[in-house]
Design a protein around this motif. Structure first.
Motif, PDB file in Angstrom:
ATOM      1  N   PRO A   6      19.079  31.291 -33.585  1.00 59.15           N
ATOM      2  CA  PRO A   6      19.331  31.565 -32.159  1.00 59.15           C
ATOM      3  C   PRO A   6      19.247  30.316 -31.296  1.00 59.15           C
ATOM      4  O   PRO A   6      19.968  30.185 -30.306  1.00 59.15           O
ATOM      5  N   MET A   7      18.378  29.371 -31.666  1.00 55.30           N
ATOM      6  CA  MET A   7      18.275  28.137 -30.898  1.00 55.30           C
ATOM      7  C   MET A   7      19.569  27.333 -30.949  1.00 55.30           C
ATOM      8  O   MET A   7      19.959  26.691 -29.965  1.00 55.30           O
ATOM      9  N   THR A   8      20.253  27.363 -32.087  1.00 51.23           N
ATOM     10  CA  THR A   8      21.517  26.639 -32.216  1.00 51.23           C
ATOM     11  C   THR A   8      22.570  27.210 -31.275  1.00 51.23           C
ATOM     12  O   THR A   8      23.313  26.462 -30.626  1.00 51.23           O
ATOM     13  N   TYR A   9      22.598  28.527 -31.167  1.00 52.70           N
ATOM     14  CA  TYR A   9      23.555  29.158 -30.246  1.00 52.70           C
ATOM     15  C   TYR A   9      23.185  28.866 -28.789  1.00 52.70           C
ATOM     16  O   TYR A   9      24.057  28.587 -27.960  1.00 52.70           O
ATOM     17  N   LEU A  10      21.905  28.940 -28.485  1.00 56.51           N
ATOM     18  CA  LEU A  10      21.461  28.609 -27.126  1.00 56.51           C
ATOM     19  C   LEU A  10      21.839  27.179 -26.763  1.00 56.51           C
ATOM     20  O   LEU A  10      22.343  26.906 -25.670  1.00 56.51           O
ATOM     21  N   TYR A  11      21.564  26.275 -27.691  1.00 62.21           N
ATOM     22  CA  TYR A  11      21.839  24.863 -27.440  1.00 62.21           C
ATOM     23  C   TYR A  11      23.339  24.601 -27.276  1.00 62.21           C
ATOM     24  O   TYR A  11      23.758  23.754 -26.487  1.00 62.21           O
ATOM     25  N   LYS A  12      24.143  25.347 -28.010  1.00 62.70           N
ATOM     26  CA  LYS A  12      25.608  25.185 -27.925  1.00 62.70           C
ATOM     27  C   LYS A  12      26.115  25.522 -26.525  1.00 62.70           C
ATOM     28  O   LYS A  12      26.945  24.802 -25.957  1.00 62.70           O
ATOM     29  N   TYR A  13      25.619  26.620 -25.967  1.00 63.28           N
ATOM     30  CA  TYR A  13      26.153  27.109 -24.694  1.00 63.28           C
ATOM     31  C   TYR A  13      25.290  26.764 -23.483  1.00 63.28           C
ATOM     32  O   TYR A  13      25.804  26.641 -22.370  1.00 63.28           O
ATOM     33  N   PHE A  14      23.986  26.610 -23.696  1.00 64.56           N
ATOM     34  CA  PHE A  14      23.075  26.340 -22.571  1.00 64.56           C
ATOM     35  C   PHE A  14      22.069  25.253 -22.971  1.00 64.56           C
ATOM     36  O   PHE A  14      20.868  25.520 -23.106  1.00 64.56           O
TER      37      PHE A  14
ATOM     38  N   ASN B 172      20.556  22.930 -21.487  1.00 62.34           N
ATOM     39  CA  ASN B 172      19.475  22.634 -20.551  1.00 62.34           C
ATOM     40  C   ASN B 172      18.605  23.846 -20.242  1.00 62.34           C
ATOM     41  O   ASN B 172      17.773  23.801 -19.326  1.00 62.34           O
ATOM     42  N   ALA B 173      18.782  24.916 -21.002  1.00 63.73           N
ATOM     43  CA  ALA B 173      18.021  26.143 -20.753  1.00 63.73           C
ATOM     44  C   ALA B 173      16.538  25.944 -21.036  1.00 63.73           C
ATOM     45  O   ALA B 173      16.143  25.185 -21.926  1.00 63.73           O
ATOM     46  N   THR B 174      15.715  26.639 -20.255  1.00 60.90           N
ATOM     47  CA  THR B 174      14.296  26.771 -20.569  1.00 60.90           C
ATOM     48  C   THR B 174      14.142  27.984 -21.475  1.00 60.90           C
ATOM     49  O   THR B 174      14.567  29.085 -21.133  1.00 60.90           O
ATOM     50  N   VAL B 175      13.539  27.774 -22.640  1.00 60.05           N
ATOM     51  CA  VAL B 175      13.468  28.802 -23.679  1.00 60.05           C
ATOM     52  C   VAL B 175      12.048  29.330 -23.806  1.00 60.05           C
ATOM     53  O   VAL B 175      11.090  28.556 -23.816  1.00 60.05           O
ATOM     54  N   VAL B 176      11.926  30.645 -23.909  1.00 55.27           N
ATOM     55  CA  VAL B 176      10.637  31.292 -24.173  1.00 55.27           C
ATOM     56  C   VAL B 176      10.730  31.985 -25.527  1.00 55.27           C
ATOM     57  O   VAL B 176      11.655  32.761 -25.762  1.00 55.27           O
ATOM     58  N   VAL B 177       9.795  31.692 -26.421  1.00 52.04           N
ATOM     59  CA  VAL B 177       9.752  32.312 -27.739  1.00 52.04           C
ATOM     60  C   VAL B 177       8.587  33.301 -27.755  1.00 52.04           C
ATOM     61  O   VAL B 177       7.435  32.924 -27.528  1.00 52.04           O
ATOM     62  N   LEU B 178       8.913  34.570 -28.012  1.00 52.00           N
ATOM     63  CA  LEU B 178       7.920  35.647 -28.005  1.00 52.00           C
ATOM     64  C   LEU B 178       7.914  36.352 -29.358  1.00 52.00           C
ATOM     65  O   LEU B 178       8.859  37.084 -29.668  1.00 52.00           O
TER      66      LEU B 178
ATOM     67  N   PHE C 292       9.825  25.794 -23.893  1.00 47.23           N
ATOM     68  CA  PHE C 292      10.337  24.431 -24.012  1.00 47.23           C
ATOM     69  C   PHE C 292      11.795  24.404 -23.584  1.00 47.23           C
ATOM     70  O   PHE C 292      12.433  25.450 -23.410  1.00 47.23           O
ATOM     71  N   LYS C 293      12.332  23.208 -23.425  1.00 42.71           N
ATOM     72  CA  LYS C 293      13.750  23.028 -23.135  1.00 42.71           C
ATOM     73  C   LYS C 293      14.541  23.025 -24.450  1.00 42.71           C
ATOM     74  O   LYS C 293      14.121  22.422 -25.448  1.00 42.71           O
ATOM     75  N   ALA C 294      15.685  23.670 -24.427  1.00 40.16           N
ATOM     76  CA  ALA C 294      16.511  23.761 -25.635  1.00 40.16           C
ATOM     77  C   ALA C 294      16.859  22.381 -26.184  1.00 40.16           C
ATOM     78  O   ALA C 294      16.740  22.122 -27.383  1.00 40.16           O
ATOM     79  N   LYS C 295      17.295  21.475 -25.320  1.00 42.11           N
ATOM     80  CA  LYS C 295      17.701  20.148 -25.778  1.00 42.11           C
ATOM     81  C   LYS C 295      16.532  19.383 -26.370  1.00 42.11           C
ATOM     82  O   LYS C 295      16.655  18.733 -27.414  1.00 42.11           O
TER      83      LYS C 295
END
Length: 207
Positions: free
Chosen positions: A9-17, A19-25, A115-118
């Motif tokens: 999922p992080m790879t997909y997030l990084y592809k499209y967003f 600079n997103a702030t990511v929360v892992v739960l 954390f930030k995706a990038k």
């Protein structure tokens, strides 16, 4: 293992967003005091958004020496954001050691992360090169006819890597990231990783 599970999922997030702030739960946790917990989570997000080099863990103040949990040992002094620098992790210590850690301010490691995706993907590229190479292929294939075949091929051949042991526990020794912990107080938290913990949570909370 957990590292490939998180990286897809992080790879997909990084592809499209990127600079997103990511929360892992983690999915097997039980929390009472959701409103207060959400405020802590929002605070961690604000720290990461203000300083993209941050990697924030949420640590819960223990109410007893639990040998089945991981612990976070941190610096005593908080920084201007109200978080502490992580010094090391202690995984499933015996009761005597767990009590000593708690007496010195140690926290239960919830594995709830912000954390930030990038920043995260940059860390993986330097600390888990082989794993990063596999997911770089997925990254390049996203949105093309090769996307699904590449994902299937990678997951058939990828080497297992536990995210906690093989990645997270190494971060305090790295200068590439500012690994910090935000101490969470005033909530009930349990990792429902076993039948006994589930029964204990039900008993302690009256559910």
């Amino acid at each position: 293992e957990t590292a490939p599970g998180l990286l897809l999922p992080m790879t997909y997030l990084y592809k499209y967003f990127p600079n997103a702030t990511v929360v892992v739960l983690p999915s097997d946790h039980f929390i009472l005091g959701e409103d207060l917990f959400t405020k802590y989570l929002a605070s961690a997000c604000r720290v990461v958004e203000a300083d993209p080099s941050r990697f924030i863990l949420l640590g819960v103040q223990p109410n007893q020496p639990e040998s089945e949990y991981g612990y976070i040992v941190h610096e005593e002094e908080k920084d201007k954001w109200g978080v502490n620098r992580v010094l090391r992790f202690v995984e499933k210590p015996p009761p005597v050691t767990a009590r000593e850690i708690i007496e010195n301010g140690g926290l239960w490691n919830t594995m709830i992360m912000v954390f930030k995706a990038k920043m995260f993907m940059d860390l993986v590229s330097t600390m888990a090169c082989s794993l990063h190479g596999s997911f770089k292929r997925i990254f390049d294939a996203i949105g093309t006819p090769e996307e699904i075949p590449v994902v299937e091929e990678i997951y058939k051949n990828i080497a297992p890597l536990n995210f906690s042991h093989g990645f997270l526990e190494i971060l305090p020794m790295s200068n590439a990231v500012r690994l910090s912990v935000l101490a969470v107080k005033g909530i009930y938290w349990s990792d429902l990783g076993s039948e006994q913990r589930l029964l204990s949570a039900l008993q302690e909370t009256g559910y």
